[in-house]
Design a protein around this motif. Structure first.
Motif, PDB file in Angstrom:
ATOM      1  N   ARG A 127       0.843  -1.194   0.000  1.00 32.63           N
ATOM      2  CA  ARG A 127       0.000   0.000   0.000  1.00 32.63           C
ATOM      3  C   ARG A 127       0.874   1.239   0.000  1.00 32.63           C
ATOM      4  O   ARG A 127       2.062   1.197   0.345  1.00 32.63           O
ATOM      5  CB  ARG A 127      -0.981  -0.007   1.160  1.00 32.63           C
ATOM      6  N   SER A 128       0.300   2.376  -0.385  1.00 39.94           N
ATOM      7  CA  SER A 128       1.072   3.592  -0.579  1.00 39.94           C
ATOM      8  C   SER A 128       1.786   4.045   0.686  1.00 39.94           C
ATOM      9  O   SER A 128       2.896   4.588   0.626  1.00 39.94           O
ATOM     10  CB  SER A 128       0.169   4.709  -1.109  1.00 39.94           C
ATOM     11  N   SER A 129       1.184   3.812   1.859  1.00 42.51           N
ATOM     12  CA  SER A 129       1.803   4.258   3.104  1.00 42.51           C
ATOM     13  C   SER A 129       3.129   3.555   3.370  1.00 42.51           C
ATOM     14  O   SER A 129       3.976   4.077   4.114  1.00 42.51           O
ATOM     15  CB  SER A 129       0.850   4.027   4.278  1.00 42.51           C
ATOM     16  N   THR A 142       3.929  12.484  -5.546  1.00 37.42           N
ATOM     17  CA  THR A 142       2.659  12.663  -4.827  1.00 37.42           C
ATOM     18  C   THR A 142       2.024  14.026  -5.073  1.00 37.42           C
ATOM     19  O   THR A 142       0.805  14.129  -5.234  1.00 37.42           O
ATOM     20  CB  THR A 142       2.872  12.460  -3.320  1.00 37.42           C
ATOM     21  N   ILE A 152      -6.284   9.692  -5.195  1.00 40.08           N
ATOM     22  CA  ILE A 152      -6.222   9.931  -3.759  1.00 40.08           C
ATOM     23  C   ILE A 152      -5.426   8.836  -3.060  1.00 40.08           C
ATOM     24  O   ILE A 152      -4.659   9.090  -2.132  1.00 40.08           O
ATOM     25  CB  ILE A 152      -7.643   9.996  -3.156  1.00 40.08           C
ATOM     26  N   ASP A 153      -5.589   7.591  -3.519  1.00 35.32           N
ATOM     27  CA  ASP A 153      -4.912   6.462  -2.890  1.00 35.32           C
ATOM     28  C   ASP A 153      -4.723   5.363  -3.919  1.00 35.32           C
ATOM     29  O   ASP A 153      -5.478   5.275  -4.903  1.00 35.32           O
ATOM     30  CB  ASP A 153      -5.732   5.944  -1.701  1.00 35.32           C
ATOM     31  N   GLU A 172      -6.646   2.045  -8.036  1.00 37.97           N
ATOM     32  CA  GLU A 172      -6.510   3.437  -7.609  1.00 37.97           C
ATOM     33  C   GLU A 172      -7.880   4.058  -7.368  1.00 37.97           C
ATOM     34  O   GLU A 172      -8.856   3.727  -8.058  1.00 37.97           O
ATOM     35  CB  GLU A 172      -5.742   4.233  -8.674  1.00 37.97           C
ATOM     36  N   SER A 173      -7.925   4.949  -6.387  1.00 36.41           N
ATOM     37  CA  SER A 173      -9.174   5.628  -6.030  1.00 36.41           C
ATOM     38  C   SER A 173      -9.014   7.131  -6.210  1.00 36.41           C
ATOM     39  O   SER A 173      -7.977   7.700  -5.880  1.00 36.41           O
ATOM     40  CB  SER A 173      -9.548   5.318  -4.575  1.00 36.41           C
ATOM     41  N   GLY A 177      -9.705   7.114   0.480  1.00 38.33           N
ATOM     42  CA  GLY A 177      -8.623   6.162   0.643  1.00 38.33           C
ATOM     43  C   GLY A 177      -9.147   4.758   0.881  1.00 38.33           C
ATOM     44  O   GLY A 177     -10.264   4.557   1.358  1.00 38.33           O
TER      45      GLY A 177
END
Length: 373
Positions: A127-129, A142, A152-153, A172-173, A177
């Motif tokens: 995940r992106s985090s 980003t 967004i995420d 992707e959203s 998120g």
């Protein structure tokens, strides 16, 4: 929505997992599917479409559909991350052309997911985090690219591929998120997706014989695959043995990528066929398949000349092996050509070393190179 294709544990085990879910009230982590509540039948139908596409250029698009049918999303992206910051776009849905082109030409270099893969080689859910950090490159990705693309995420699945590369599939959203629970959902799906991916790689490699226009087994063909950047993705054992015996072959890699020639001369007896790969060949989009061809010599004439350098007469099989060694053919290739065991070839090579008073195949080839027919 625009669609882009580039010019970017087994089924039974997964079925066992699925049978433990409640067919009429399936749980979906993160967000519901775009069409509302998914059903067992629709998921299996999508799985079947993905399985049917194994080995085809449509496979990763179908694999994205399989992943996306369980998780609501707005866009999908499939890329191949290669070595040294090289990235190929395999498929996208939802993004306009200019966004895809900007990623392909500029922003792939600062893609934090690609950088994370090259540092960790970790497969599975990402995940992106996990990949976002406070570096100038990541901030460019980003604050500029994601904003332009209205993302967004994003979450991804990483599937290792040959040559130190991987295939990465992203959902992707553009609005909210993905929830924390999405990781559990994707982890449950991963064995099925990874199994299909491995089946696709096996089927793709099985097709190399037809691409090389050679009906022999891929295992004995002296072939190599290079991506569009010149990185080696696959080299058969026969290719590696030929490269060790003929050092000029290793030095031709850059010429293969830049010359555009269909044939490259390696030596008097060896020629390289260079076959362009299509952009939808996901293992190496726009790359090259290289196959070695040997120019046959008159075995009787060559053996007669070679025997003049030998300490003792040669048997018929020794002559046959010697003629193929002269062509820099590998032990596996010689075994295939003469229909004998690979171990027998190695034993006969040792006999030839003694008869020609040399210590290695390289010395033997150097001695045979002096023979002029």
């Amino acid at each position: 929505m625009a669609q882009h294709s580039p010019s970017k544990k087994g089924l039974s085990e997964f079925g066992g997992w699925w049978s433990h879910q409640q067919p009429s009230n399936l749980r979906f982590y993160g967000m519901m599917t775009a069409s509302g509540t998914s059903t067992t039948a629709s998921w299996y139908a999508t799985f079947g479409a993905a399985a049917k596409s194994v080995g085809s250029s449509d496979f990763y698009r179908q694999l994205l559909r399989l992943l996306g049918c369980a998780i609501q999303h707005d866009y999908v992206f499939a890329v191949r991350y290669g070595k040294a910051n090289t990235t190929d776009v395999l498929h996208t849905t939802g993004h306009p052309d200019f966004i895809v082109e900007q990623y392909r030409t500029i922003f792939h270099e600062v893609d934090p997911f690609g950088n994370y893969w090259r540092k960790t080689s970790r497969k599975g859910f990402v995940r992106s985090s996990e990949v976002i950090n406070d570096t100038a490159e990541t901030r460019l990705y980003t604050s500029v690219f994601l904003k332009r693309a209205k993302i967004i995420d994003e979450v991804g699945i990483v599937l290792p591929a040959p040559g130190g590369s991987c295939i990465a599939l992203f959902l992707e959203s553009k609005s909210i998120g993905f929830s924390e629970g999405i990781g559990s959902r994707i982890d449950e799906l991963f064995p099925a997706i990874e199994g299909l991916h491995h089946a696709h790689l096996a089927r793709t490699y099985g097709k190399l014989s037809s691409i090389a226009n050679d009906n022999r087994s891929v295992d004995v063909l002296p072939i190599a695959i290079f991506d569009r950047h010149g990185n080696a993705i696959y080299q058969s054992a026969s290719w590696r043995e030929a490269e060790a015996a003929e050092h000029k072959l290793a030095r031709l890699k850059n010429d293969i990528r830049t010359s555009g020639r269909a044939y490259v001369r390696v030596s008097d007896s060896m020629r390289l066929r260079v076959i362009p790969l299509l952009d939808d060949f996901a293992i190496a989009p726009g790359g090259r398949l290289c196959a070695l061809d040997w120019k046959p010599a008159d075995p009787n004439e060559f053996a007669a000349e070679a025997e003049k350098l030998s300490l003792s007469p040669l048997t018929k099989l020794e002559r046959d092996v010697l003629s193929l060694v002269k062509l820099s053919k590998s032990s596996g290739q010689i075994a295939s050509d003469l229909r004998i065991a690979k171990g027998t070839v190695k034993n006969y090579k040792l006999r030839l070393y003694r008869k020609f008073a040399v210590n290695s195949e390289r010395e033997l080839i150097g001695l045979l190179a002096k023979i002029r027919l």
